[in-house]
Motif scaffolding. Structure first.
Motif, PDB file in Angstrom:
ATOM      1  N   SER A  12      28.706 -21.672 -11.207  1.00 53.33           N
ATOM      2  CA  SER A  12      29.238 -22.727 -10.345  1.00 53.33           C
ATOM      3  C   SER A  12      30.010 -23.772 -11.151  1.00 53.33           C
ATOM      4  CB  SER A  12      28.084 -23.387  -9.580  1.00 53.33           C
ATOM      5  OG  SER A  12      28.552 -24.415  -8.755  1.00 53.33           O
ATOM      6  N   ARG A  20      33.405 -22.403 -12.257  1.00 52.86           N
ATOM      7  CA  ARG A  20      34.370 -22.362 -11.150  1.00 52.86           C
ATOM      8  C   ARG A  20      34.985 -23.742 -10.920  1.00 52.86           C
ATOM      9  NH1 ARG A  20      34.540 -17.583  -8.681  1.00 52.86           N
ATOM     10  NH2 ARG A  20      32.661 -16.321  -8.396  1.00 52.86           N
ATOM     11  N   LYS A  54      38.662 -19.414  -8.013  1.00 50.67           N
ATOM     12  CA  LYS A  54      38.030 -19.270  -6.707  1.00 50.67           C
ATOM     13  C   LYS A  54      37.199 -17.991  -6.610  1.00 50.67           C
ATOM     14  CE  LYS A  54      41.614 -21.846  -4.224  1.00 50.67           C
ATOM     15  NZ  LYS A  54      42.645 -21.786  -3.144  1.00 50.67           N
ATOM     16  N   ASP A  55      36.181 -18.069  -5.767  1.00 47.08           N
ATOM     17  CA  ASP A  55      35.382 -16.892  -5.446  1.00 47.08           C
ATOM     18  C   ASP A  55      36.269 -15.928  -4.660  1.00 47.08           C
ATOM     19  OD1 ASP A  55      33.509 -15.019  -4.595  1.00 47.08           O
ATOM     20  OD2 ASP A  55      31.945 -16.514  -4.280  1.00 47.08           O
TER      21      ASP A  55
END
Length: 456
Positions: free
Chosen positions: A282, A285, A291-292
């Protein structure tokens, strides 16, 4: 006198990857976690108990496993989730009954259809064309299929290979109201029980049978799985009957002892490690704005953060897998036409995770490959799959197979979705799909030198 020494091809092939950082299966990542001394490779003797009829140490261990996973009772399965699925389906299915399953189920689910001579009813999995990803099952679509086809059993996959978790609460509730037993192939979700995602798990939500591959995400030896029973209608004796039918009479004690050790690790140290790794992902990111890749959708209740799916500019997923191994000694789980998948387990370190992130950052410049909108074949079943399996067959060039009936399950790996399966008619869409996957260097399981097996 000439002395011949057998060449050890398998050992040489394995040694090629001994120094890789592993972001693939199994969950132990090649790290010491369990005593593998040869003198521990035992069989049934006095206090070691008997896996096929547990009354002592194994029975006591299984009671602990049931406590940890929240099931009525659980069983160690030493021939993987594939074996566990065969056992589960046999416990609930009668010959000729209709079974509802996803088209993107694991091939072991299809094998269970063949073994038990069942009629497969496929429920469509939602597909997002923009991202080329399979999502979940829409409840309304499920209801329509159930009302139309009247299945007597349901087998669903959650989480899927990419970490997408179905809305099991509403699905299981609906199916149970229709008196349809539910089996959840939760092979990729054994670790969920040690995280906040436990609330989305099959045992927690009351599935009749749940199957976990402990080796995928928990440190245990490859080929290890657990079968959980929650339904009061399924007796322990009935399950043992089918375990005895499908399981070797010489199950490996190293296998089941590694499971016990791995699950014990997960209750404390492994649970903490997963939380730390999730926080690291996390934080990265946020720092990089990476981005996921996965799509948020109402058909998916949540995603497993330990399944790290990503794209890179100019490369297919399979190209990413090759380049990361050659340039960084990083072994990823898989690559498809667009994505690569890194499976992160509690045994991965922060150092290894940072190596993965660095490799991604160094290859993040440029334009992404255009995602082509694919049409997935929906061939019709002409004869029962079990009949197609038993009929005399022959191999022909797949390009000349139009109109023939398949005598095999032919799938692209990844993602493993059948392009055509047993008893289905081969259409022009099937042939076009096979040609496309082969042209893009995606492995096709079920083809032999571009020949397909058809009913004679």
């Amino acid at each position: 006198m000439t002395v011949f020494t057998m060449k050890e091809y398998i050992n040489e092939a394995i040694d090629e990857y001994a120094e890789d950082i592993s972001f693939g299966m199994p969950g132990h990542k090649g790290k010491d976690f369990f005593d593998l001394k040869i003198n521990r490779d035992l069989t049934e003797f006095l206090g070691t108990d008997n896996l096929l009829n547990p009354t002592g140490a194994i029975k006591n261990s299984l009671e602990e496993i049931a406590r940890v996973f929240g099931s009525r009772y659980s069983f160690y399965i030493p021939n993987g989730s594939s074996g566990a699925i065969n056992i589960a389906v046999s416990c609930l299915a009668e010959k000729g009954c209709k079974i509802l399953l996803q088209r993107n189920c694991h091939k072991s689910c299809i094998n269970s259809v063949l073994i038990n001579e069942l009629i497969p009813i496929y429920i469509e999995t939602k597909y997002d064309e923009e991202s080329a990803q399979f999502l979940g099952i829409e409840l309304e679509n499920l209801k329509k299929t159930v009302e139309r086809e009247r299945p007597e059993l349901c087998l669903l996959v959650s989480p899927n290979y990419y970490g997408g978790i179905l809305n099991l609460k509403e699905i299981i509730s609906y199916l149970h109201k229709k008196n349809i037993p539910v089996i959840i192939d939760e092979a990729h979700g054994a670790h969920l029980y040690f995280s906040d995602l436990k609330k989305y798990s099959g045992n927690f939500l009351g599935a009749d049978i749940v199957i976990n591959s402990s080796h995928k995400m928990i440190p245990s030896l490859t080929q290890t799985a657990i079968l959980h029973i929650n339904s009061e209608k399924i007796t322990r004796e009935r399950v043992l009957k089918y375990i005895n039918l499908y399981t070797t009479t010489s199950p490996s004690y190293l296998f089941i002892a590694s499971q016990e050790k791995g699950i014990s690790y997960m209750e404390d140290e492994g649970k903490k490690s997963m939380k730390i790794l999730e926080e690291e992902i996390s934080a990265w990111r946020k720092k990089t704005s990476f981005k996921d890749s996965r799509v948020k959708d109402k058909s998916i209740s949540s995603y497993d953060p330990m399944k790290f799916l990503f794209r890179l500019p100019r490369k297919t997923g399979s190209q990413i897998v090759k380049s990361f191994h050659l340039a960084y000694n990083i072994r990823l789980e898989m690559g498809d036409l667009y994505y690569a998948l890194a499976i992160i387990s509690p045994k991965n370190s922060i150092y290894e995770l940072k190596k993965l992130f660095k490799a991604i950052e160094e290859n993040s410049r440029g334009e992404f490959k255009e995602i082509i909108k694919l049409k997935f074949p929906r061939p019709q079943m002409e004869i029962l799959p079990s009949e197609a399996l038993k009929r005399e067959s022959l191999l022909i060039d797949f390009k000349n197979s139009l109109g023939r009936i398949s005598a095999a399950n032919v799938s692209a790996y990844p993602p493993g979705i059948p392009i055509v399966s047993y008893g289905e008619k081969i259409t022009s869409d099937v042939i076009d799909s096979l040609s496309y996957y082969l042209a893009n260097d995606i492995e096709i399981v079920g083809l032999y030198d571009q020949k397909i097996e058809v009913v004679k």
